[in-house]
Design a protein around this motif. Structure first.
Motif, PDB file in Angstrom:
ATOM      1  N   SER A  22      32.758  41.953  61.443  1.00 31.67           N
ATOM      2  CA  SER A  22      33.093  42.847  60.342  1.00 31.67           C
ATOM      3  C   SER A  22      34.288  42.353  59.539  1.00 31.67           C
ATOM      4  CB  SER A  22      33.384  44.258  60.878  1.00 31.67           C
ATOM      5  OG  SER A  22      34.491  44.217  61.761  1.00 31.67           O
ATOM      6  N   THR A  23      34.925  41.281  59.978  1.00 33.04           N
ATOM      7  CA  THR A  23      36.056  40.725  59.244  1.00 33.04           C
ATOM      8  C   THR A  23      35.556  39.782  58.162  1.00 33.04           C
ATOM      9  OG1 THR A  23      37.498  40.897  61.173  1.00 33.04           O
ATOM     10  CG2 THR A  23      38.159  39.367  59.443  1.00 33.04           C
ATOM     11  N   GLY A  24      36.027  39.991  56.940  1.00 32.90           N
ATOM     12  CA  GLY A  24      35.564  39.191  55.817  1.00 32.90           C
ATOM     13  C   GLY A  24      36.440  37.969  55.581  1.00 32.90           C
ATOM     14  N   SER A  25      36.075  37.219  54.559  1.00 30.24           N
ATOM     15  CA  SER A  25      36.840  36.023  54.182  1.00 30.24           C
ATOM     16  C   SER A  25      37.433  36.225  52.796  1.00 30.24           C
ATOM     17  CB  SER A  25      35.955  34.782  54.205  1.00 30.24           C
ATOM     18  OG  SER A  25      34.948  34.854  53.202  1.00 30.24           O
ATOM     19  N   TRP A  26      38.595  35.626  52.589  1.00 26.23           N
ATOM     20  CA  TRP A  26      39.338  35.749  51.328  1.00 26.23           C
ATOM     21  C   TRP A  26      39.864  34.359  51.016  1.00 26.23           C
ATOM     22  CZ3 TRP A  26      41.841  40.802  49.741  1.00 26.23           C
ATOM     23  CH2 TRP A  26      42.656  40.665  48.607  1.00 26.23           C
ATOM     24  N   ASN A  27      39.283  33.697  50.036  1.00 25.85           N
ATOM     25  CA  ASN A  27      39.544  32.287  49.773  1.00 25.85           C
ATOM     26  C   ASN A  27      40.221  32.111  48.420  1.00 25.85           C
ATOM     27  OD1 ASN A  27      37.689  31.207  52.110  1.00 25.85           O
ATOM     28  ND2 ASN A  27      36.477  32.720  50.988  1.00 25.85           N
ATOM     29  N   SER A  40      55.983  27.566  32.949  1.00 25.80           N
ATOM     30  CA  SER A  40      54.915  26.941  33.718  1.00 25.80           C
ATOM     31  C   SER A  40      53.619  27.701  33.472  1.00 25.80           C
ATOM     32  CB  SER A  40      55.242  26.919  35.219  1.00 25.80           C
ATOM     33  OG  SER A  40      55.355  28.241  35.722  1.00 25.80           O
ATOM     34  N   VAL A  41      52.495  27.040  33.709  1.00 27.04           N
ATOM     35  CA  VAL A  41      51.191  27.672  33.580  1.00 27.04           C
ATOM     36  C   VAL A  41      50.487  27.601  34.933  1.00 27.04           C
ATOM     37  CG1 VAL A  41      50.928  27.230  31.123  1.00 27.04           C
ATOM     38  CG2 VAL A  41      50.154  25.511  32.764  1.00 27.04           C
ATOM     39  N   PHE A  42      49.565  28.526  35.159  1.00 25.34           N
ATOM     40  CA  PHE A  42      48.831  28.519  36.420  1.00 25.34           C
ATOM     41  C   PHE A  42      47.398  28.998  36.206  1.00 25.34           C
ATOM     42  CE2 PHE A  42      50.068  32.933  36.189  1.00 25.34           C
ATOM     43  CZ  PHE A  42      49.016  33.615  36.793  1.00 25.34           C
ATOM     44  N   GLY A  43      46.542  28.634  37.131  1.00 27.94           N
ATOM     45  CA  GLY A  43      45.178  29.125  37.181  1.00 27.94           C
ATOM     46  C   GLY A  43      44.804  29.362  38.633  1.00 27.94           C
ATOM     47  N   GLU A  44      44.001  30.381  38.872  1.00 28.45           N
ATOM     48  CA  GLU A  44      43.632  30.715  40.250  1.00 28.45           C
ATOM     49  C   GLU A  44      42.206  31.231  40.308  1.00 28.45           C
ATOM     50  OE1 GLU A  44      46.523  32.604  43.020  1.00 28.45           O
ATOM     51  OE2 GLU A  44      45.028  34.215  43.179  1.00 28.45           O
ATOM     52  N   ALA A  45      41.491  30.852  41.368  1.00 21.20           N
ATOM     53  CA  ALA A  45      40.150  31.360  41.638  1.00 21.20           C
ATOM     54  C   ALA A  45      40.131  31.944  43.041  1.00 21.20           C
ATOM     55  CB  ALA A  45      39.116  30.244  41.522  1.00 21.20           C
ATOM     56  N   GLN A  46      39.437  33.071  43.202  1.00 22.66           N
ATOM     57  CA  GLN A  46      39.286  33.705  44.512  1.00 22.66           C
ATOM     58  C   GLN A  46      37.823  34.042  44.755  1.00 22.66           C
ATOM     59  OE1 GLN A  46      41.851  36.967  45.538  1.00 22.66           O
ATOM     60  NE2 GLN A  46      43.681  36.040  44.630  1.00 22.66           N
ATOM     61  N   LEU A  47      37.418  33.914  46.014  1.00 23.99           N
ATOM     62  CA  LEU A  47      36.071  34.276  46.449  1.00 23.99           C
ATOM     63  C   LEU A  47      36.191  35.041  47.759  1.00 23.99           C
ATOM     64  CD1 LEU A  47      32.968  34.009  46.154  1.00 23.99           C
ATOM     65  CD2 LEU A  47      33.160  31.878  47.485  1.00 23.99           C
TER      66      LEU A  47
END
Length: 221
Positions: A22-27, A40-47
């Motif tokens: 039941s534990t999920g993943s967070w990437n 500064s600039v940044f970019g981020e992706a999450q799944l």
């Protein structure tokens, strides 16, 4: 050293999969580049998934501009695309929510001896498939270098979510993670996150294993 951490992490994931479906993943993948004069600039992706790398139900993509107004204060303006899918499968349609967010943020950080203390305030202007909403987030965290010679830090965070409509309080999110700095520009993070939802109708899930990679392009002086 990195291979040792990777092997320990892999063993941890295998044991988790067999004992806590039941534990999920967070990437997370985060890229940052320094500019001139404190910018500064940044970019981020999450799944994210509701089960252990199964039932993927959420992804987000965001980017923004940071400004270091003081040695202890960083101001941010960012925007992103956030999509939440139905439960019971991978990216189940129809979506529960499709959202564009604009969010200014203030990060205040202070070092006390070896302890790093931070307080982050964020205001989210949310343009969702269910209408416009506001949300206010406050995250408090402490980071301690458990093995400073090996560039390993332990971080503990708690974040509260509020709105300007009843019931006002929406969510509490607690996380504990370990970060290993691979080199001056790259770091790897693994951790555990738990969230309690009081009344929320978009991204769901209670427990997550977090894995993150952070890379900075440092401007040469």
């Amino acid at each position: 050293m990195f291979m040792r951490i990777a092997i320990i992490g892999l063993a941890f994931f295998v044991s988790l999969k067999s004992s806590a479906q039941s534990t999920g993943s967070w990437n997370i993948i985060n890229l940052k580049a320094d500019l001139r004069k404190g910018f500064s600039v940044f970019g981020e992706a999450q799944l994210r998934s509701l089960k252990y790398y199964d039932d993927f139900h959420y992804h987000e993509f965001k980017a923004g501009l940071n400004y270091k107004a003081h040695k202890n204060v960083v101001l941010t303006m960012a925007a992103g695309k956030y999509d939440t899918y139905g439960e019971g499968g991978n990216f189940e349609l129809p979506k529960n929510n499709a959202e564009i967010r604009l969010w200014p943020q203030v990060l205040i950080a202070q070092e006390v001896n070896k302890l790093k203390i931070e307080n982050r305030f964020r205001t989210e202007m949310r343009f969702t498939s269910n209408g416009y909403r506001n949300r206010f987030r406050n995250r408090f965290g402490v980071v301690y270098p458990v093995f400073p010679k090996k560039n390993i830090e332990l971080g503990v965070y708690n974040e509260l979510f509020f709105t300007n409509n009843e019931p006002y309080f929406e969510r509490n999110r607690v996380s504990v993670n370990v970060t290993y700095k691979l080199n001056p520009s790259s770091s790897f993070m693994i951790g555990f996150l738990n969230q309690f939802d009081y009344k929320i109708n978009d991204e769901t899930g209670k427990n997550f294993i977090q894995v993150g990679y952070y890379h900075s392009i440092v401007r040469k002086k």
